[in-house]
Scaffold this active site. Structure first.
Site, mmCIF file in Angstrom:
data_model
loop_
_atom_site.group_PDB
_atom_site.id
_atom_site.type_symbol
_atom_site.label_atom_id
_atom_site.label_comp_id
_atom_site.label_asym_id
_atom_site.label_seq_id
_atom_site.Cartn_x
_atom_site.Cartn_y
_atom_site.Cartn_z
ATOM 1 N N ILE A 24 -2.753 2.091 -1.332
ATOM 2 C CA ILE A 24 -2.047 1.027 -0.628
ATOM 3 C C ILE A 24 -2.741 -0.314 -0.842
ATOM 4 O O ILE A 24 -3.965 -0.386 -0.905
ATOM 5 C CB ILE A 24 -1.985 1.363 0.880
ATOM 6 C CG1 ILE A 24 -1.153 2.637 1.108
ATOM 7 C CG2 ILE A 24 -1.413 0.212 1.693
ATOM 8 C CD1 ILE A 24 -1.333 3.263 2.471
ATOM 9 N N CYS A 25 -1.933 -1.392 -0.973
ATOM 10 C CA CYS A 25 -2.441 -2.757 -1.023
ATOM 11 C C CYS A 25 -3.270 -2.980 -2.296
ATOM 12 O O CYS A 25 -2.750 -2.866 -3.393
ATOM 13 C CB CYS A 25 -3.237 -3.047 0.251
ATOM 14 S SG CYS A 25 -3.676 -4.771 0.516
ATOM 15 N N ILE A 26 -4.567 -3.283 -2.173
ATOM 16 C CA ILE A 26 -5.430 -3.481 -3.341
ATOM 17 C C ILE A 26 -6.055 -2.164 -3.810
ATOM 18 O O ILE A 26 -6.610 -2.104 -4.913
ATOM 19 C CB ILE A 26 -6.535 -4.522 -3.035
ATOM 20 C CG1 ILE A 26 -7.243 -4.994 -4.312
ATOM 21 C CG2 ILE A 26 -7.524 -3.967 -2.019
ATOM 22 C CD1 ILE A 26 -6.325 -5.640 -5.351
ATOM 23 N N THR A 80 1.922 1.257 -3.126
ATOM 24 C CA THR A 80 2.783 0.284 -2.443
ATOM 25 C C THR A 80 1.977 -0.969 -2.131
ATOM 26 O O THR A 80 0.771 -0.883 -1.877
ATOM 27 C CB THR A 80 3.385 0.888 -1.153
ATOM 28 O OG1 THR A 80 4.444 0.044 -0.675
ATOM 29 C CG2 THR A 80 2.348 1.056 -0.063
#
Length: 218
Positions: free
Chosen positions: A135-137, A191
């Site tokens: 998720i994210c980075i 995501t």
């Protein structure tokens, strides 16, 4: 009942796990009646950031496992004690801890490395055919560990970051905050969450899809 490991990287977006992303993952897993095993490496944080001033705190040291235990309400295990045979999937929330503690992407750029304990768990899970969500980075870690396998991943629409990570061999796919990128061959789901989200409901939408997709493949 399925069991999912959630790998945390501290407590706080600027130096650890993004708390809202981590909690949304835990909530989505609980709603799916999944047993969660939180884990984090028992190592010093890269640094400590004052989240009010957003500035590093000179001379202050914190431990990734101890800080992650705040999010897990104390129910957490050292990452090197996690038995991959006991779980069905792995999910890694974002926050700068993923790029400072689980890896050093935020410091070293394209020459970054992933912490050996993190890489071992991810490779063990992958080799046993267990799905992994980033998720994210945190998908930067996927790009590094699975780049040679041409992993498809997303960190959203940040062209500069995507270009750096694509040099590792994987394929970056632009993705909106409400969606996921699914590499069904490698069983890896990513995501953007707070790489793009401007409110918690936006982050929730993509995280819920990620959790659902990971569980479907588990």
């Amino acid at each position: 009942m399925k069991k999912v490991a959630v790998i945390l990287s501290g407590c706080g977006v600027l130096d650890g796990s993004e708390i809202q992303e981590a909690v949304l993952v835990l909530l989505a897993l609980d709603r799916a009646n999944v047993q969660v095993i939180c884990a984090a490496p028992d190592i010093p944080q890269y640094h400590t950031v004052n989240h009010y001033t957003k500035q590093p705190v000179p001379g202050e040291t914190r431990n990734v496992l101890i800080e992650s235990a705040r999010i897990a309400r104390g129910n957490i295990v050292p990452l090197n004690k996690l038995n991959v045979n006991d779980i069905d999937a792995v999910i890694v929330p974002g926050g700068f801890g993923a790029a400072k503690n689980l890896s050093n992407f935020a410091i070293a750029g394209e020459d970054f490395t992933v912490h050996p304990e993190v890489e071992k768990v991810l490779m063990d899970a992958h080799n046993k055919g267990k799905p992994i969500g980033f998720i994210c980075i945190a998908p930067a870690i996927a790009a590094k560990v699975f780049g040679k396998e041409k992993v498809e991943f997303t960190i959203g629409t940040d062209k500069q970051t995507a270009t750096i990570l694509s040099k590792l061999g994987g394929q970056h796919i632009n993705c909106t905050v409400h969606n996921v990128v699914v590499d069904r061959k490698l069983k890896i789901v990513t995501t953007p969450a707070y790489m793009l989200a401007t409110r918690i409901t936006e982050a929730e939408a993509g995280i819920n899809k990620l959790v659902q997709t990971v569980l479907e493949m588990a």
